[in-house]
Design an enzyme around this catalytic site. Sequence first.
Site, PDB file in Angstrom:
ATOM      1  CG  ASP A   1      -0.010  -5.297   4.349  1.00 42.53           C
ATOM      2  OD1 ASP A   1      -0.659  -4.699   3.478  1.00 42.53           O
ATOM      3  OD2 ASP A   1      -0.556  -5.853   5.324  1.00 42.53           O
TER       4      ASP A   1
ATOM      5  CG  HIS B   1      -1.748  -1.215   1.367  1.00 39.41           C
ATOM      6  ND1 HIS B   1      -3.056  -1.249   0.935  1.00 39.41           N
ATOM      7  CD2 HIS B   1      -1.478  -2.459   1.843  1.00 39.41           C
ATOM      8  CE1 HIS B   1      -3.560  -2.452   1.154  1.00 39.41           C
ATOM      9  NE2 HIS B   1      -2.621  -3.216   1.712  1.00 39.41           N
TER      10      HIS B   1
ATOM     11  CG  HIS C   1      -6.353  -6.935   1.391  1.00 38.07           C
ATOM     12  ND1 HIS C   1      -5.994  -6.315   0.229  1.00 38.07           N
ATOM     13  CD2 HIS C   1      -5.434  -6.546   2.331  1.00 38.07           C
ATOM     14  CE1 HIS C   1      -4.903  -5.584   0.443  1.00 38.07           C
ATOM     15  NE2 HIS C   1      -4.543  -5.705   1.708  1.00 38.07           N
TER      16      HIS C   1
ATOM     17  CD  GLU D   1      -4.934  -8.184   6.919  1.00 39.02           C
ATOM     18  OE1 GLU D   1      -5.869  -7.634   6.333  1.00 39.02           O
ATOM     19  OE2 GLU D   1      -3.924  -7.553   7.332  1.00 39.02           O
TER      20      GLU D   1
HETATM   21  N1  ADE Z   1      -4.867  -1.252   4.226  1.00 37.72           N
HETATM   22  C1  ADE Z   1      -3.555  -1.097   4.401  1.00 37.72           C
HETATM   23  N2  ADE Z   1      -3.018  -2.226   4.880  1.00 37.72           N
HETATM   24  C2  ADE Z   1      -4.020  -3.120   5.008  1.00 37.72           C
HETATM   25  C3  ADE Z   1      -4.108  -4.469   5.436  1.00 37.72           C
HETATM   26  N3  ADE Z   1      -3.053  -5.156   5.869  1.00 37.72           N
HETATM   27  N4  ADE Z   1      -5.318  -5.058   5.453  1.00 37.72           N
HETATM   28  C4  ADE Z   1      -6.397  -4.399   5.044  1.00 37.72           C
HETATM   29  N5  ADE Z   1      -6.369  -3.144   4.618  1.00 37.72           N
HETATM   30  C5  ADE Z   1      -5.191  -2.494   4.601  1.00 37.72           C
HETATM   31 ZN    ZN Z   2      -2.657  -5.107   2.536  1.00 36.38          ZN
END
Ligand code: ADE
Ligand code: ZN
Length: 326
Positions: free
Chosen positions: A270, A11, A189, A192
């Site tokens: 990330d 990101h 995503h 997670e």
């Molecule tokens: N935005 C930035 N990092 C993130 C992550 N690890 N999971 C979800 N949204 C995000």
């Molecule tokens: Zn992410």
Amino acid sequence: MPIPKAELHLHIEGTLEPELALRLAERNGVTLPYADVAGLRAAYRFDDLQSFLDLYYRLMDVLRTEQDFTDLADAYLARAREQGVRHAEIFFDPQAHTARGVAFDTVLAGLSAALDSSEERYGITTGLILCFLRDRPEEEALATLEEAKPHLDRITAVGLDSAEVGNPPSKFARAYERASELGLHLVAHAGEEGPPEYVREALDVLHVERIDHGIRSLEDPELVARLVAERIPLTVCPFSNVRLRCVDTLADHPLRRMLDAGLLATVNSDDPAYFGGYVDENLTDTAAVLGLTDDQVRTLARNSFEAAFLDDATRARYLAEVDAHR
Ligand code: ADE
Ligand code: ZN
């Protein structure tokens, strides 16, 4: 030199280092509740994804002008080169900026100014992935896609990020259908913090080509078998998983089990400014702690190019670089 690799889960807003945040705050006259770098770094302790997102969205407020986004992307690219990154597919969160009055075009023009010359200046090819914020309504995602339409030549894919639990992939079925009609690649995503069911939904309802994170897939052997059979890449982020307490310690990280299961796993950073390291640190530290072999590390580097949205000739060139690296 670090092994050549592609970074596929990054990101750009998560590369905002405290030094740059404070510099931009001063440049733009933004008051932050942190006096200095040490004060800011002390805030980087997270209990879960949401506690991180609270700080991540708050600090973004220093990003106001086109130049700010160019400086942010430039700083990342300079570090990425040192990390052996040859290709980067970079997430950005337009809604996090438009919601506070920064225009979509400002964000995209600023990022593009850095990325357009990245290959000449840093030897890194790039793509941009427009992420929808999943804790916002789908209508907003559709409106964001509409704003992106004049700029599709600059956008490789759409993604889905922000608070996962309670915001399943199926909420964005129409937005992904529209993105697919527009010829964009699709990632999301999933798995997670959310359950394996969200990974299935991302595949079956959104028709994504890659899963970002996906670590909770391991709770569901049938899902793992499917991910292996369909060669669906997973963009895994070990430091992030530990810092956001999805995994207790690096030694407990499932990366090795994922490779042993035959999953197409890749290693990524990330939000490296927040999680203690960039992509090569993620790769080398995790490999050392889990006792991965040199062959497994090479497989991870190869996987990153296999999973990237590259043309065949460029992919072959990068894979040859991995094979030549000693
Ligand atoms: N935005 C930035 N990092 C993130 C992550 N690890 N999971 C979800 N949204 C995000
Ligand atoms: Zn992410």
